[in-house]
Design an enzyme around this catalytic site. Structure first.
Site, short mmCIF file in Angstrom:
data_model
loop_
_atom_site.label_atom_id
_atom_site.label_comp_id
_atom_site.label_asym_id
_atom_site.label_seq_id
_atom_site.Cartn_x
_atom_site.Cartn_y
_atom_site.Cartn_z
N PRO A 2 0.83 -1.29 -0.10
CA PRO A 2 0.08 0.18 0.08
C PRO A 2 0.71 1.13 0.13
CG PRO A 2 -1.05 -1.47 1.49
CD PRO A 2 0.45 -2.04 1.09
N GLU A 3 0.70 2.02 -1.18
CA GLU A 3 1.38 3.45 -1.13
C GLU A 3 0.42 4.31 -1.03
OE1 GLU A 3 4.36 3.40 -4.29
OE2 GLU A 3 4.60 1.44 -4.44
N HIS A 90 -4.96 -13.43 11.24
CA HIS A 90 -4.43 -12.19 10.83
C HIS A 90 -5.28 -11.06 10.75
CE1 HIS A 90 -0.92 -14.62 10.05
NE2 HIS A 90 -1.63 -15.22 9.11
N ARG A 109 1.61 -9.98 7.21
CA ARG A 109 3.16 -9.75 7.63
C ARG A 109 3.38 -8.96 8.49
NH1 ARG A 109 4.64 -9.66 1.18
NH2 ARG A 109 2.68 -10.19 0.91
N ARG A 152 22.86 16.37 -3.67
CA ARG A 152 22.73 14.97 -3.20
C ARG A 152 23.41 14.07 -4.38
NH1 ARG A 152 19.29 14.73 1.22
NH2 ARG A 152 19.77 12.49 1.49
#
Length: 271
Positions: A2-3, A90, A109, A152
DNA sequence: CATACATCCTGTTCGC
DNA sequence: TGCGAACAGGATGTAT
């Protein structure tokens, strides 16, 4: 996985279930996910009315009329199951409402998390204090990136995964956005031109909007008792497509491991 | 401070 | 066919 788009889709799916409802049960079924559940989670949330749902970075926010905000993260494998017929392994946190709805936070997880903070202190919550702008914040511009990335030497891909640079992107959408912008994931971040960064900002917007729309179109499915969240996977141009023809040129999609993470890209057109 | 890398977790996929 | 290895990867901690 999930983003930002998946969390946004989740929040939009939860909103009609929770907003305005009073929580009659808030029950952890084990002690912890990534970190322990707040000890007083049940006590503080049970009986509270949900006033609003929101999102910051990859976290979902559930506000209550008691001035508390429950902050959830779905980690890698988390999802909210809506009105489950039965509880499954879960299902780590159960919510029930006075409107007869039931939610189960399922996360095999256990990379996810649940925290509880005062609503007026949400922005000061340590994980948020250092978080960069939302991709759709007016402040997220090419000029901002140019300044933030100045000097950077790390690859641009690593910089975009850094939540302090921009909030909400993960491995999948970083790969996709860099492909759309035709920028190599290996490019030294501080040496990308302003013009290229403008393409990158537009690409990030484009891929996130498309993914949210794809998720939104499957909200009906998401709300099924055993429903699945709609993902964008069938529309990925490079992610998971090692060896396949590039969608934008005559090249072939390649993969390399970068700190244990897979990066997918087209070496022919991403420079 | 910047960078690189290890760690957590378990269901799924892959190779021998 | 079976079984172990590899893999997925966001957030965080440690090392250099």
């Amino acid at each position: 996985m999930p983003e930002l788009p998946e969390v946004e889709t989740t929040v939009r799916g939860l909103r009609p279930v929770l907003e305005g409802a009073r929580l009659t049960l808030v029950q952890p079924r084990r002690g912890d996910l990534r970190r322990p559940f707040p000890e007083d989670l049940g006590q503080r949330m049970t009986g509270a009315r949900v006033t609003a749902l929101g999102r910051r970075a990859k976290y979902g926010l559930i506000d209550t009329d008691r001035g508390d905000t429950m902050i959830f993260h779905l980690g890698m494998s988390g999802r909210w199951r809506v009105d489950p017929a039965e509880l499954l392994p879960h299902d780590h946190l159960i919510l029930e409402t006075d409107t007869g709805r039931r939610l189960a936070l399922n996360d095999p997880r256990r990379f996810g998390s649940v925290d509880l903070v005062r609503t007026d202190s949400v922005l000061a919550w340590p994980p948020f204090a250092a978080t960069g702008p939302e991709p759709f914040d007016p402040g997220f511009t090419a000029a901002y990136l140019k300044d933030k990335l100045a000097g950077r030497i790390a690859p641009i891909k690593a910089m975009l995964l850094d939540q302090k640079v921009v909030a909400g992107l993960g491995n999948i959408y970083v790969c996709e956005a860099l492909f759309i912008a035709r920028i190599s994931p290996k490019r030294e971040a501080g040496r990308i031109s302003l013009a290229k960064l403008e393409k990158l900002v537009a690409a990030i917007h484009e891929v996130l909007i498309a993914a949210i729309e794809a998720g939104g179109s499957t909200l009906r499915d998401y709300a099924r008792p055993d429903g699945e969240l709609g993902y964008f996977s069938k529309q990925f141009a490079v992610y998971g497509r090692e060896g396949e023809p590039c969608a934008g040129c005559a090249g072939v999609v390649r993969r390399y491991a970068d700190g244990g993470r897979s990066t997918f890209w087209c070496p022919s057109c991403q420079k």
